[in-house]
Structures are given as structure tokens and as C-alpha cells.
Design an enzyme around this catalytic site. Structure first.
Site, PDB file in Angstrom:
ATOM      1  N   LYS A 111       9.364  -4.031  17.192  1.00  0.00           N
ATOM      2  CA  LYS A 111       8.564  -5.243  17.373  1.00  0.00           C
ATOM      3  C   LYS A 111       9.487  -6.452  17.176  1.00  0.00           C
ATOM      4  O   LYS A 111       9.802  -6.855  16.061  1.00  0.00           O
ATOM      5  CB  LYS A 111       7.415  -5.283  16.357  1.00  0.00           C
ATOM      6  CG  LYS A 111       6.510  -6.485  16.524  1.00  0.00           C
ATOM      7  CD  LYS A 111       6.425  -7.234  15.205  1.00  0.00           C
ATOM      8  CE  LYS A 111       5.887  -8.624  15.283  1.00  0.00           C
ATOM      9  NZ  LYS A 111       6.519  -9.533  16.210  1.00  0.00           N
ATOM     10  N   GLU A 120      15.054 -22.422   1.354  1.00  0.00           N
ATOM     11  CA  GLU A 120      15.703 -22.156   2.642  1.00  0.00           C
ATOM     12  C   GLU A 120      15.117 -23.082   3.704  1.00  0.00           C
ATOM     13  O   GLU A 120      13.902 -23.093   3.927  1.00  0.00           O
ATOM     14  CB  GLU A 120      15.478 -20.698   3.042  1.00  0.00           C
ATOM     15  CG  GLU A 120      16.225 -20.333   4.314  1.00  0.00           C
ATOM     16  CD  GLU A 120      16.155 -18.846   4.627  1.00  0.00           C
ATOM     17  OE1 GLU A 120      15.039 -18.299   4.635  1.00  0.00           O
ATOM     18  OE2 GLU A 120      17.215 -18.245   4.890  1.00  0.00           O
ATOM     19  N   CYS A 128      20.536 -16.668   8.407  1.00  0.00           N
ATOM     20  CA  CYS A 128      20.196 -16.417   7.007  1.00  0.00           C
ATOM     21  C   CYS A 128      21.428 -16.584   6.144  1.00  0.00           C
ATOM     22  O   CYS A 128      21.331 -16.748   4.933  1.00  0.00           O
ATOM     23  CB  CYS A 128      19.557 -15.052   6.833  1.00  0.00           C
ATOM     24  SG  CYS A 128      20.512 -13.735   7.494  1.00  0.00           S
ATOM     25  N   GLU A 146      15.618  -7.630   4.535  1.00  0.00           N
ATOM     26  CA  GLU A 146      16.734  -8.590   4.534  1.00  0.00           C
ATOM     27  C   GLU A 146      16.078  -9.955   4.698  1.00  0.00           C
ATOM     28  O   GLU A 146      15.553 -10.264   5.761  1.00  0.00           O
ATOM     29  CB  GLU A 146      17.704  -8.241   5.664  1.00  0.00           C
ATOM     30  CG  GLU A 146      19.089  -8.782   5.424  1.00  0.00           C
ATOM     31  CD  GLU A 146      19.211 -10.211   5.907  1.00  0.00           C
ATOM     32  OE1 GLU A 146      19.159 -11.104   5.048  1.00  0.00           O
ATOM     33  OE2 GLU A 146      19.320 -10.416   7.110  1.00  0.00           O
TER      34      GLU A 146
HETATM   35  C1  UN1 Z   1      21.567 -13.605  10.118  1.00  0.00           C
HETATM   36  O1  UN1 Z   1      21.826 -14.771   9.940  1.00  0.00           O
HETATM   37  O2  UN1 Z   1      20.390 -13.216  10.033  1.00  0.00           O
HETATM   38  O3  UN1 Z   1      27.278 -13.005   9.240  1.00  0.00           O
HETATM   39  C2  UN1 Z   1      22.590 -12.617  10.503  1.00  0.00           C
HETATM   40  C3  UN1 Z   1      26.750 -13.620  10.156  1.00  0.00           C
HETATM   41  C4  UN1 Z   1      26.293 -12.859  11.372  1.00  0.00           C
HETATM   42  C5  UN1 Z   1      24.962 -12.241  11.121  1.00  0.00           C
HETATM   43  C6  UN1 Z   1      23.945 -13.211  10.627  1.00  0.00           C
HETATM   44  N1  UN1 Z   1      27.265 -11.850  11.706  1.00  0.00           N
HETATM   45  O4  UN1 Z   1      26.587 -14.829  10.100  1.00  0.00           O
END
Ligand code: UN1
Length: 542
Positions: A221, A432, A330, A296
């Protein structure tokens, strides 16, 4: 349970899929028009292309919850396509198909399963540009970055394929004679993958490739903002030879499709990337059924710049870490923790550099930062800027506004924004934001820097710029985060190392690397007694 698979705000209604031939033709169109396609198609906006879900081996344009349009965030006149929106009925069908296929797929030797995944990597390489262009069009990040996103998927394909010939367990001596002990990894079953919009290819591949290599089947999804990239990914998997019922694409909202997946008793694993709030709800609902839930979640990542750092290097790192992907990673550098001795000069250099960033449609050459992914996301960024402006003594040093005229008139653009004089406990330094907003915090020494860095609920990525090797190793030891960079920004993880975080960033699972196998396999311990008699462990030990 209302789920939002994305990290913050934004459009989140319905999703869809597409027929492979249609997509291939469309791919050519995208390829031909390269930098113009988003703009060109927007002008026509005649009839949106119809995309489809892929459920129980069939592409289907119907959704029990209707349809929705996927709109380019750089140009809202550009409708990427119309997508069917699924509900719990489609989830039931998809899970039943995945369960049926699981009985076959789990018996295919892992190296054979892995060969298919390797082929998927080859196909993604061949279609890299086409996928990148589409991804930029549907979610806005610049095409240099969407190429990187696809590349991360290709890397994951080859890395996961290698695991097909490893999937290491242990062989160990047994305490009784003529007895053999070993541990083996077993697949778990149907895995529900709920993925975000910010890495529409890389993150689904982190989950789906290893799950398939391990012998599981999948119901996928994707985020409602990036269903087109998901369709392409499923096309790649099918073309590579993944059995039709082993991969199901069910596009739709979190509260319908996501909930149904999390609640379904035949889905023992949920892998979710998104906000901490949604993650907590998934963990609590799935926990009732003792599911394995890999989460995550959010981050409030910081970069420390010490007074002995190479400041040219730190400057480049800060700008890339904070404003790459419009700050919508993230792992984004959201806080810049700067030693007071160099703070004024260094911060001014960051501001001067960021002022020059070219913001625009990521399909155009020379653009360095794209739009926010959606109106809701931009709204959320704007609200945080207001919060920052009202917080005691924080200074809005750059940006802070929506970009709404000229080239920016039709997209969700926002100025790269920097706050200075930020105190560690302010909301803009704690929550965030998931947008192009950087908070600069001054510190007087190393210990204070580490305390400030650790002083949030999150613990995903972190960074320190210093030339002092002792300080670097102390930082590695004392920072509370799943990832620490020395002399690099907080973004840029490679797939052969574990990805994930501590504290409110997750629940102890890791993606990527061989560590992801712990999400998608169960350990089985095996004892083979070839003595021909009953031997009682812990008793017949003479
Ligand atoms: C994310 O931001 O959800 O390390 C993943 C990084 C990328 C992956 C980010 N390779 O910024």
C-alpha cells in the site's frame, strides 16, 4: 484508526495502478519530453490517464472507494493520472491471493527467488530515467534526486539478491553425542508494506525485495501521493518474474486500506515508514494480534559544527542536509548546532548560500529545490514558521513565505527558511517539520552540543563536523541515534548498513543491510539426533 502513511499533513485520499503497456507508452512520452513533460501535459489536462491496482494477479481500474486524481505538486494543472481507490474488500482479496501464493513461493529455493530480484534490479537500471522523471512529476523532488532514489532501489535489488545465497544461520556443536544443531531463517507469510511518498521507490524496495527473497509474499500500500511510482515498481517486479499473486498493489487511503491490512489476521508482518503517531497506532492495533511490526518513524536530526571543523565542507553539508528533498527526508538536517566561536560567521555563510538556491519545477535543469509535496504539507510548514516567529527570541533570518508568483504560481513552493537564535526546547527545535526549515542553535562546547543533539524524543540520524578524532569518537559513542555521520550531513545512508533509529524513531527494527532479514524471517532451531536412541538434554550428560 485514522492512518496517514505520510509523515505530516497533506493530501491523503485515494490511490491507483496502471496497465503495463499503457505505462510503457506513457514512459516513452515522458522520456521524449524530458524536462517539459510536467508543464506540457498541464496545459492539455484533457483526460487524465487511468491507472490501475494489481490485485490477485489482475490489473483493475475499479476501486470500491471510487477514484482520485494524482496531481503534480510543482504544477497543479498537471494531472499525473486518475487512480482507483481501494477499500477493505480489495485488501481481503489481495491478502487471500498472497496467502495462496505463499504456499508455493516459500518452497522456491532462495537463490532462485533472488535471481528474480536481481533481474528486477536490471530492469530498474534500464528504466531508471523514465521512473525518475515520473517520480519528479508526481512528488516534486528534483530529477537528480529521483535518479538517486531509483538508484537506491537498484542497489537494494542487488544487495537483496546476494542474500539469496546467504541467509546465514548458525551451525553449533550439541552437548550430546551424535546430535547436530543449527538455526535457519524461515519466511513469515504475507507482509503488509505501508510506504511514504518521500522515497517512493527506495523505501518500497527496502521492504519488498528482502521480503520476497526470504520467501514471503506481499500486499503493498503506497502513499496516496506517489501511486504512479508504485505502479512502475510492480510492473518491474512482474516483468522480472515475481509470481503474480506474490505481489499485490492496493492503492487507497490509510484509514481504509492501511487499517484493513493492519487488522487482517492473515498478515503477520507490517512494515511501516511514516509518522510516529501513526506508527504508535499501528503498533497498538497490530500488537493485539502479536504481529511483527517494523516501524521507521520521525526524526529531528541535527548536525554539530565544532570550531575546529572544515567550514567549507560543513557549509556544503548543511545546505544539502537541510534543503535537499525540500527538507522532506526523515533524515533531513533540521537543526544546526554550531559552536559559538564560529557561529556568526558560519551561519551567515549558510544564509548567503541558501539565499541563492534555485527553487522550481524539479524537471527543469538547474533547479536545486522542488516544491512541498502537497498543499497540506506546505500548510504545515507555514504553520511551523508562524510558531517559530512567535517563539521567544527566535529570529527568522531567511525565507518564511510561500512562493506563489511567476514560475511558482501553480505549485506548492516554499522559500528555504532559516531561523537563528533558536533555543533547544523551542517547538521548531523539537518537532519534525518535514520541510525546508533549518533551526540554528549555538552551543559553547562539545558536551553541550551532544546534550542538545540528544534532547529530543527522536533518534534517527546525526552528524558532527570536526577535525578532532577524539571528539568524533566520543560523538559516535554518546549520540543517541541510529545513524551518525562524521564530516558528512545527516542524509545519505547506503543500503548495506542498517537504517533506522532509537527512541521515538522506531521500535528496534532496522531496514536495509542484512539486519532487515530479522523483520522478514523467523528463526527456527533444528536438532538432528542421529544416535538412534533417546538422549535427554541437560540430563544424559555423563
Ligand atoms: C527517508 O528519508 O525516509 O539516507 C529515507 C538518506 C536516504 C534515505 C532517506 N538514503 O537520506
Amino acid at each position: 484508526m485514522a492512518q496517514d502513511e505520510r509523515r505530516n499533513g497533506g493530501r491523503n485520499d485515494e490511490i491507483g495502478g496502471q496497465d503495463s503497456i499503457e505505462s510503457r507508452i506513457w514512459g516513452l512520452i515522458v522520456g521524449e519530453n524530458t524536462n517539459e513533460v510536467g508543464l506540457t501535459m498541464s496545459a492539455n489536462a484533457a483526460k487524465p490517464r487511468v491507472f490501475k491496482n494489481f490485485i490477485a494477479g489482475k490489473w483493475t481500474a475499479d476501486g470500491t472507494k471510487g477514484h482520485f486524481d494524482n496531481i503534480s505538486p510543482a504544477d497543479t494543472r498537471d494531472v499525473v493520472g486518475q487512480f482507483p481507490s481501494a477499500g477493505s474488500e480489495e485488501v481481503m482479496e489481495a491478502v487471500a491471493a498472497a496467502k495462496e501464493e505463499y504456499a508455493r513461493w516459500r518452497l522456491v529455493p532462495a537463490p532462485k527467488r533472488a535471481e528474480i530480484i536481481r533481474r528486477a534490479g536490471d530492469i530498474m537500471s534500464a528504466r531508471k530515467e523514465e521512473i525518475a522523471q515520473l517520480m519528479t512529476r508526481e512528488m516534486g523532488k528534483i530529477v537528480v534526486e529521483t535518479r538517486g532514489d531509483v538508484q537506491e532501489g537498484i542497489d537494494t535489488a542487488y544487495y537483496s539478491a546476494g542474500e539469496g545465497r546467504r541467509l546465514f544461520g548458525d551451525t553449533v556443536p550439541c552437548e550430546l553425542p551424535n546430535k547436530f544443531g543449527m538455526s535457519v531463517r524461515m519466511p513469515v507469510g504475507v507482509c503488509g508494506m505501508i510506504t511514504p511518498w518521500n522515497f517512493p521507490m527506495a523505501i518500497p524496495t527496502w521492504k519488498i525485495f528482502p521480503a520476497l527473497v526470504c520467501g514471503n509474499t506481499v500486499v503493498f500500500k503506497p502513499a496516496t501521493d506517489t501511486p504512479a511510482t508504485a505502479v512502475m515498481f510492480v510492473e518491474v517486479l512482474l516483468e522480472a518474474g515475481v509470481p503474480e499473486k506474490a505481489i499485490n498493489l492496493v492503492c487507497g487511503g490509510g484509514s481504509s486500506v492501511g487499517n484493513a491490512l493492519v487488522e487482517h489476521p492473515d498478515v503477520p508482518v507490517i512494515s511501516f515508514t511514516g509518522s510516529s503517531d501513526v506508527g504508535k497506532r499501528i503498533a497498538s492495533v497490530g500488537g493485539q494480534q502479536l504481529k511483527r511490526i517494523s516501524l521507521e518513524l520521525g526524526g529531528k536530526n541535527a548536525m554539530i559544527v565544532m570550531d575546529d571543523a572544515d567550514l567549507d565542507l560543513a557549509l556544503e553539508g548543511a545546505v544539502w542536509g537541510a534543503f535537499g528533498t525540500t527538507g522532506q527526508r526523515c533524515t533531513a538536517t533540521s537543526r544546526l548546532i554550531v559552536h559559538e566561536k564560529i557561529a556568526d560567521k558560519f551561519t551567515q555563510r549558510v544564509i548567503d548560500r541558501v539565499k541563492k538556491l534555485r527553487v522550481g519545477n524539479g524537471l527543469k535543469d538547474g533547479i536545486e529545490m522542488g516544491p512541498c509535496v502537497s498543499q497540506g504539507q506546505r500548510e504545515s510548514v507555514k504553520q511551523y514558521v508562524e510558531i517559530g516567529k512567535n517563539e521567544d527570541k527566535a529570529t527568522l533570518a531567511l525565507g518564511g513565505n510561500e512562493l506563489t508568483s511567476g514560475d511558482h504560481a501553480h505549485g506548492w513552493f516554499f522559500e528555504p527558511t532559516i531561523f537563528t537564535d533558536v533555543k533547544p526546547n523551542m517547538r521548531i527545535a523539537q518537532e519534525e517539520i518535514f520541510g525546508p526549515v533549518l533551526s540554528v542553535i549555538r552551543i559553547k562546547d562539545f558536551d553541550e552540543a551532544i546534550n542538545v543533539l540528544n534532547g529530543t524524543i527522536y533518534g534517527l540520524s546525526s552528524s558532527i563536523y570536526t577535525r578532532d578524532v577524539n571528539a568524533a569518537f566520543r560523538a559516535i559513542r554518546d549520540i543517541e541515534a541510529g545513524i551518525t555521520y562524521v564530516n558528512g550531513p545527516t542524509i545519505g545512508a547506503e543500503v548495506q548498513l542498517p537504517f533506522g533509529g532509537v527512541k521515538a524513531t522506531g521500535n528496534g527494527h532496522r531496514e536495509a543491510s542484512h539486519t532487515v532479514l530479522d523483520t522478514f524471517t523467523e528463526w527456527k532451531s533444528v536438532y538432528v539426533d542421529y544416535s538412534g536412541k533417546l538422549q535427554r538434554a541437560q540430563i544424559d550428560i555423563e
